[in-house]
Design an enzyme around this catalytic site. Sequence first.
Site, PDB file in Angstrom:
ATOM      1  N   ASN A  14       0.849  -1.188   0.000  1.00  0.00           N
ATOM      2  CA  ASN A  14       0.000   0.000   0.000  1.00  0.00           C
ATOM      3  C   ASN A  14       0.889   1.244   0.000  1.00  0.00           C
ATOM      4  O   ASN A  14       1.500   1.576   1.007  1.00  0.00           O
ATOM      5  CB  ASN A  14      -0.907  -0.016   1.237  1.00  0.00           C
ATOM      6  CG  ASN A  14      -1.762   1.235   1.343  1.00  0.00           C
ATOM      7  OD1 ASN A  14      -1.933   1.984   0.377  1.00  0.00           O
ATOM      8  ND2 ASN A  14      -2.307   1.472   2.533  1.00  0.00           N
ATOM      9  N   LYS A  16       0.000   4.290  -0.208  1.00  0.00           N
ATOM     10  CA  LYS A  16      -0.658   5.455   0.409  1.00  0.00           C
ATOM     11  C   LYS A  16      -0.492   6.677  -0.511  1.00  0.00           C
ATOM     12  O   LYS A  16      -0.519   6.531  -1.729  1.00  0.00           O
ATOM     13  CB  LYS A  16      -0.129   5.674   1.827  1.00  0.00           C
ATOM     14  CG  LYS A  16      -0.243   4.399   2.673  1.00  0.00           C
ATOM     15  CD  LYS A  16       0.082   4.605   4.118  1.00  0.00           C
ATOM     16  CE  LYS A  16      -0.072   3.281   4.862  1.00  0.00           C
ATOM     17  NZ  LYS A  16       0.132   3.439   6.319  1.00  0.00           N
ATOM     18  N   HIS A 108      -9.307   0.778   5.354  1.00  0.00           N
ATOM     19  CA  HIS A 108      -8.004   0.978   5.993  1.00  0.00           C
ATOM     20  C   HIS A 108      -8.181   1.874   7.217  1.00  0.00           C
ATOM     21  O   HIS A 108      -9.028   2.760   7.241  1.00  0.00           O
ATOM     22  CB  HIS A 108      -7.016   1.609   5.003  1.00  0.00           C
ATOM     23  CG  HIS A 108      -5.599   1.600   5.484  1.00  0.00           C
ATOM     24  ND1 HIS A 108      -5.121   2.526   6.379  1.00  0.00           N
ATOM     25  CD2 HIS A 108      -4.570   0.760   5.219  1.00  0.00           C
ATOM     26  CE1 HIS A 108      -3.849   2.268   6.627  1.00  0.00           C
ATOM     27  NE2 HIS A 108      -3.487   1.201   5.942  1.00  0.00           N
ATOM     28  N   GLU A 110      -6.639   4.312   8.289  1.00  0.00           N
ATOM     29  CA  GLU A 110      -6.531   5.746   8.021  1.00  0.00           C
ATOM     30  C   GLU A 110      -7.828   6.293   7.451  1.00  0.00           C
ATOM     31  O   GLU A 110      -8.215   7.431   7.749  1.00  0.00           O
ATOM     32  CB  GLU A 110      -5.360   6.003   7.068  1.00  0.00           C
ATOM     33  CG  GLU A 110      -4.009   5.730   7.723  1.00  0.00           C
ATOM     34  CD  GLU A 110      -2.876   5.525   6.735  1.00  0.00           C
ATOM     35  OE1 GLU A 110      -1.761   5.261   7.199  1.00  0.00           O
ATOM     36  OE2 GLU A 110      -3.118   5.622   5.504  1.00  0.00           O
ATOM     37  N   GLU A 178      -5.001  -5.436  10.648  1.00  0.00           N
ATOM     38  CA  GLU A 178      -3.986  -4.408  10.879  1.00  0.00           C
ATOM     39  C   GLU A 178      -4.236  -3.759  12.236  1.00  0.00           C
ATOM     40  O   GLU A 178      -5.052  -2.849  12.355  1.00  0.00           O
ATOM     41  CB  GLU A 178      -4.000  -3.363   9.756  1.00  0.00           C
ATOM     42  CG  GLU A 178      -5.383  -2.864   9.325  1.00  0.00           C
ATOM     43  CD  GLU A 178      -5.326  -1.530   8.607  1.00  0.00           C
ATOM     44  OE1 GLU A 178      -4.297  -1.212   8.004  1.00  0.00           O
ATOM     45  OE2 GLU A 178      -6.314  -0.786   8.694  1.00  0.00           O
ATOM     46  N   GLY A 184       3.032   1.767  11.627  1.00  0.00           N
ATOM     47  CA  GLY A 184       3.987   2.863  11.661  1.00  0.00           C
ATOM     48  C   GLY A 184       4.779   2.974  12.945  1.00  0.00           C
ATOM     49  O   GLY A 184       5.581   3.881  13.105  1.00  0.00           O
ATOM     50  N   SER A 224       3.726  -2.543  10.483  1.00  0.00           N
ATOM     51  CA  SER A 224       5.181  -2.581  10.679  1.00  0.00           C
ATOM     52  C   SER A 224       5.800  -3.883  10.173  1.00  0.00           C
ATOM     53  O   SER A 224       6.690  -4.458  10.807  1.00  0.00           O
ATOM     54  CB  SER A 224       5.534  -2.346  12.157  1.00  0.00           C
ATOM     55  OG  SER A 224       5.125  -1.060  12.577  1.00  0.00           O
TER      56      SER A 224
END
Length: 266
Positions: A14, A16, A108, A110, A178, A184, A224
Amino acid sequence: MAVKHSRVPLIAGNWKMNLDHLQAIATVQKLAWTLKDANHDFDAKGAEVAVFPPFTDLRSVQTLVSADKLDVVYGAQDVSEHDSGAYTGEISGAFLKALECTYVIIGHSERRTLHGETDEQLARKVAAAIRHGLVPVLCVGETAEDLEQHGPSAVPVAQLRAALEGLSGSPEIVVAYEPVWAIGSGQAATPEQAEQVAVKLRETLAELFGQETADATRILYGGSVKANNIASLMREPNVDGALVGGASLDVAEFASIARFQKHVGT
């Protein structure tokens, strides 16, 4: 439970909001070359490698992959729940299918956090993707607070149920677990944690669609993921691949993740 080798692993990158269309061409070319150069390590039939560029890159990636017959597939990072109409800024699944996308990421963390996407909205997006012949990569996961309050798997399972509401038969989907607390952070979930949640997700799929569909559905881990931890994750029987974020922008690193079999020793 189905044995792991019955499901072809999926390593998904991904990107992003990174890389313009020219950078996308260079990145996909380099990725394909890197995998091909290491063909003694990489079995294109043993794992599927997918990239998820920004919308503006998709036509360029399509042209490159088609012309050079690359062993890379691609998808979009989001899709509209609507097929067409007065929805400024939205991208229809029909448009993505016309660009020969295989996959689309839905839900996702985000998107859930920054855009306030709800489970009900995501269910409509999953339905739209399937309606247009796209395979949804449905993301589910919990925050550190969720984990503390509800324990492992409760929130991801609830999100999975809600997003698949109304589907019947044997839908082709990919589920990506996830944990938000890992994304991250540089600190991935342990293989045991990923497996624990993957087992619960597969059990839920069996309840909804039957054991055969559950056994055929790939469950990815995202958060990660790096070349130095992919092997331990892929040893788990219910982890069928990875949804890779930042590391997918580093071609050498991403190619090393895709060659996890070398490290696993399978």
